[in-house]
Design a protein around this motif. Structure first.
Motif, PDB file in Angstrom:
ATOM      1  N   LEU A 165       0.846  -1.186   0.040  1.00 39.93           N
ATOM      2  CA  LEU A 165      -0.013  -0.021  -0.096  1.00 39.93           C
ATOM      3  C   LEU A 165       0.812   1.137  -0.179  1.00 39.93           C
ATOM      4  CD1 LEU A 165      -2.730   1.372   0.387  1.00 39.93           C
ATOM      5  CD2 LEU A 165      -2.206   1.200   2.914  1.00 39.93           C
ATOM      6  N   THR A 166       0.736   2.103  -1.113  1.00 40.69           N
ATOM      7  CA  THR A 166       1.506   3.448  -1.135  1.00 40.69           C
ATOM      8  C   THR A 166       0.631   4.298  -0.813  1.00 40.69           C
ATOM      9  OG1 THR A 166       1.560   3.393  -3.343  1.00 40.69           O
ATOM     10  CG2 THR A 166       3.140   2.199  -2.645  1.00 40.69           C
ATOM     11  N   LEU A 167       1.193   5.491  -0.001  1.00 40.14           N
ATOM     12  CA  LEU A 167       0.662   6.712   0.228  1.00 40.14           C
ATOM     13  C   LEU A 167       1.231   8.008  -0.390  1.00 40.14           C
ATOM     14  CD1 LEU A 167       0.143   5.808   4.056  1.00 40.14           C
ATOM     15  CD2 LEU A 167      -1.590   5.529   2.066  1.00 40.14           C
ATOM     16  N   GLY A 168       0.706   8.628  -1.335  1.00 41.27           N
ATOM     17  CA  GLY A 168       1.263   9.678  -1.842  1.00 41.27           C
ATOM     18  C   GLY A 168       2.731   9.439  -2.757  1.00 41.27           C
ATOM     19  N   THR A 169       2.769   8.273  -3.215  1.00 38.06           N
ATOM     20  CA  THR A 169       4.183   7.936  -3.697  1.00 38.06           C
ATOM     21  C   THR A 169       4.303   8.124  -5.197  1.00 38.06           C
ATOM     22  OG1 THR A 169       4.429   5.950  -2.153  1.00 38.06           O
ATOM     23  CG2 THR A 169       5.684   5.827  -4.434  1.00 38.06           C
ATOM     24  N   PRO A 170       5.091   8.761  -5.739  1.00 39.53           N
ATOM     25  CA  PRO A 170       5.406   8.784  -7.158  1.00 39.53           C
ATOM     26  C   PRO A 170       6.030   7.717  -7.691  1.00 39.53           C
ATOM     27  CG  PRO A 170       7.243   9.913  -5.946  1.00 39.53           C
ATOM     28  CD  PRO A 170       6.045   9.617  -5.070  1.00 39.53           C
ATOM     29  N   ARG A 206      -0.717  -7.808  -4.052  1.00 45.42           N
ATOM     30  CA  ARG A 206      -1.608  -6.732  -4.420  1.00 45.42           C
ATOM     31  C   ARG A 206      -1.134  -5.429  -4.019  1.00 45.42           C
ATOM     32  NH1 ARG A 206      -6.706  -8.017  -1.010  1.00 45.42           N
ATOM     33  NH2 ARG A 206      -4.934  -8.287   0.603  1.00 45.42           N
ATOM     34  N   TYR A 207      -1.598  -4.392  -4.898  1.00 46.16           N
ATOM     35  CA  TYR A 207      -1.132  -3.018  -4.927  1.00 46.16           C
ATOM     36  C   TYR A 207      -2.287  -2.233  -4.689  1.00 46.16           C
ATOM     37  CZ  TYR A 207       4.001  -3.474  -6.483  1.00 46.16           C
ATOM     38  OH  TYR A 207       5.313  -3.816  -6.256  1.00 46.16           O
ATOM     39  N   VAL A 208      -2.061  -1.237  -3.752  1.00 44.20           N
ATOM     40  CA  VAL A 208      -3.115  -0.102  -3.422  1.00 44.20           C
ATOM     41  C   VAL A 208      -2.236   0.858  -3.467  1.00 44.20           C
ATOM     42  CG1 VAL A 208      -5.116   0.604  -2.230  1.00 44.20           C
ATOM     43  CG2 VAL A 208      -4.662  -1.907  -2.344  1.00 44.20           C
ATOM     44  N   CYS A 209      -2.458   2.291  -4.372  1.00 43.53           N
ATOM     45  CA  CYS A 209      -2.053   3.224  -4.539  1.00 43.53           C
ATOM     46  C   CYS A 209      -2.991   4.350  -4.156  1.00 43.53           C
ATOM     47  CB  CYS A 209      -1.218   3.485  -5.692  1.00 43.53           C
ATOM     48  SG  CYS A 209      -0.228   2.197  -6.233  1.00 43.53           S
ATOM     49  N   ILE A 210      -2.466   5.143  -3.163  1.00 44.71           N
ATOM     50  CA  ILE A 210      -3.560   6.055  -2.565  1.00 44.71           C
ATOM     51  C   ILE A 210      -2.579   7.570  -2.797  1.00 44.71           C
ATOM     52  CG2 ILE A 210      -4.663   7.160  -0.554  1.00 44.71           C
ATOM     53  CD1 ILE A 210      -4.919   4.394   0.436  1.00 44.71           C
ATOM     54  N   ALA A 211      -3.460   8.443  -3.524  1.00 40.87           N
ATOM     55  CA  ALA A 211      -2.759   9.839  -3.711  1.00 40.87           C
ATOM     56  C   ALA A 211      -3.908  10.880  -3.822  1.00 40.87           C
ATOM     57  CB  ALA A 211      -1.986   9.774  -5.261  1.00 40.87           C
ATOM     58  N   GLY A 212      -3.508  11.996  -3.256  1.00 42.56           N
ATOM     59  CA  GLY A 212      -4.599  13.095  -3.030  1.00 42.56           C
ATOM     60  C   GLY A 212      -4.050  13.970  -2.020  1.00 42.56           C
ATOM     61  N   ARG A 213      -4.999  14.890  -1.636  1.00 41.93           N
ATOM     62  CA  ARG A 213      -4.829  15.969  -0.847  1.00 41.93           C
ATOM     63  C   ARG A 213      -5.932  15.384   0.460  1.00 41.93           C
ATOM     64  NH1 ARG A 213      -6.061  21.277  -4.434  1.00 41.93           N
ATOM     65  NH2 ARG A 213      -4.356  20.960  -5.730  1.00 41.93           N
ATOM     66  N   TYR A 214      -5.306  16.097   1.688  1.00 42.29           N
ATOM     67  CA  TYR A 214      -6.009  15.989   2.746  1.00 42.29           C
ATOM     68  C   TYR A 214      -5.831  17.323   3.733  1.00 42.29           C
ATOM     69  CZ  TYR A 214      -1.743  16.364   5.638  1.00 42.29           C
ATOM     70  OH  TYR A 214      -0.448  16.745   6.343  1.00 42.29           O
ATOM     71  N   THR A 215      -6.947  17.487   4.507  1.00 43.26           N
ATOM     72  CA  THR A 215      -7.000  18.601   5.257  1.00 43.26           C
ATOM     73  C   THR A 215      -6.670  18.203   6.833  1.00 43.26           C
ATOM     74  OG1 THR A 215      -8.711  19.390   3.820  1.00 43.26           O
ATOM     75  CG2 THR A 215      -8.528  20.307   6.215  1.00 43.26           C
ATOM     76  N   TYR A 216      -5.701  19.080   7.447  1.00 44.81           N
ATOM     77  CA  TYR A 216      -5.351  18.744   8.746  1.00 44.81           C
ATOM     78  C   TYR A 216      -6.433  19.399   9.583  1.00 44.81           C
ATOM     79  CZ  TYR A 216      -2.487  18.379  13.144  1.00 44.81           C
ATOM     80  OH  TYR A 216      -1.895  18.038  14.358  1.00 44.81           O
TER      81      TYR A 216
END
Length: 217
Positions: A165-170, A206-216
C-alpha cells in the motif's frame, strides 16, 4: 533532462514530511487513509489481532515517531504494526550520493547510497514476520517509502509479502525535456521504472496506491 550546472543538495525524493490525522479503513488492505471532510469511521471494538501485520516505511525526512497515530489506528483495527526505524538525521546519509558520478549524470542507482534504508526495512520486515507466525505481511510505504518498497521487493526475499500500500508515492519519473522540470531523485525513479516490478495488482502481490490531498484538523 538537463543536469544542474552547480552543486546540488543531497539526493532528495518527493513530498515533504507528513503527519497523519483522522483516518478510515481503506478497502481490503487493513490500512488507513486521511479524510478531508473531518469525519472518521469508528474502529471496531474488538482489538484482537485479526489481520496480517503491517510494516510502515517512512517517507523522505520523516522519522519513526511521525507514524504513531497511524500505528495506533491500525492497532484498533487489529493490525499489528512495525515502523522501520528511521530518524531525520539518518536521511543525511543520502549525501553519499554526491560522491557518485551517476548523481551528476542523473543516473543514480538506489544501491549503495540507500542501503542504510533498505537495511532498516529488512529489520522491520523480519520483526513483522515473527508477529505473523507464518502468515503473510503488508508493506505500507509513505511517499518515497513506497517506491523504496519496490526496490526492497526486488532486492530482498519477499515471498511473505502479499500487499504493498503506497501513500502519496510517485511511481514514475518526472517527464524529460520539459522546461523547469528537474528529477530530484537524480535518476532513482528511472531505475525503479526500468529494473523493479511494475506497481500493478497481481494475485501474488496486491498493490493499492493512494494519492490526493488531505486537510489537517
Amino acid at each position: 533532462m538537463a543536469l544542474a550546472p552547480a552543486p546540488a543538495p543531497p539526493p532528495v525524493f518527493s513530498l515533504r514530511p507528513t503527519n497523519f490525522t483522522k483516518s478510515r479503513r481503506c478497502c481490503r488492505c487493513s490500512s488507513t487513509i486521511s479524510r478531508t471532510d473531518g469525519s472518521s469511521s469508528s474502529p471496531p471494538t474488538n482489538t484482537s489481532s485479526t489481520h496480517r501485520p503491517a510494516v510502515i516505511l517512512p517517507g523522505l525526512g520523516n522519522n519513526t515517531t511521525d507514524y504513531q497515530k497511524l500505528t495506533l489506528i491500525l492497532k484498533e483495527y487489529g493490525v499489528p504494526t512495525v515502523v522501520a526505524k528511521v530518524s531525520r538525521i539518518d536521511w543525511l546519509r543520502n549525501a553519499a550520493g554526491l560522491l557518485d558520478p551517476n548523481y551528476w549524470r542523473g543516473t543514480l542507482r538506489p544501491r549503495p547510497v540507500l542501503d542504510w534504508y533498505l537495511k532498516r526495512v529488512n529489520e522491520a520486515v523480519n520483526e513483522a514476520k515473527e508477529l505473523a507466525q507464518g502468515a503473510n505481511i503488508s508493506l505500507v510505504g509513505h511517499s518515497a517509502g513506497g517506491w523504496l518498497a519496490r526496490v526492497y521487493l526486488q532486492e530482498f526475499e519477499s515471498s511473505d509479502i502479499s500487499l504493498l500500500l503506497t501513500l502519496g508515492t510517485p511511481h514514475l519519473p518526472p517527464p524529460k525535456g520539459v522546461s523547469g522540470v528537474i528529477d530530484q531523485t537524480r535518476g532513482l525513479l528511472d531505475y525503479v521504472k526500468q529494473h523493479c516490478a511494475k506497481a500493478v495488482y497481481t494475485p501474488e502481490l496486491r498493490y493499492v496506491c493512494i494519492a490526493g490531498r488531505y486537510t489537517y484538523r
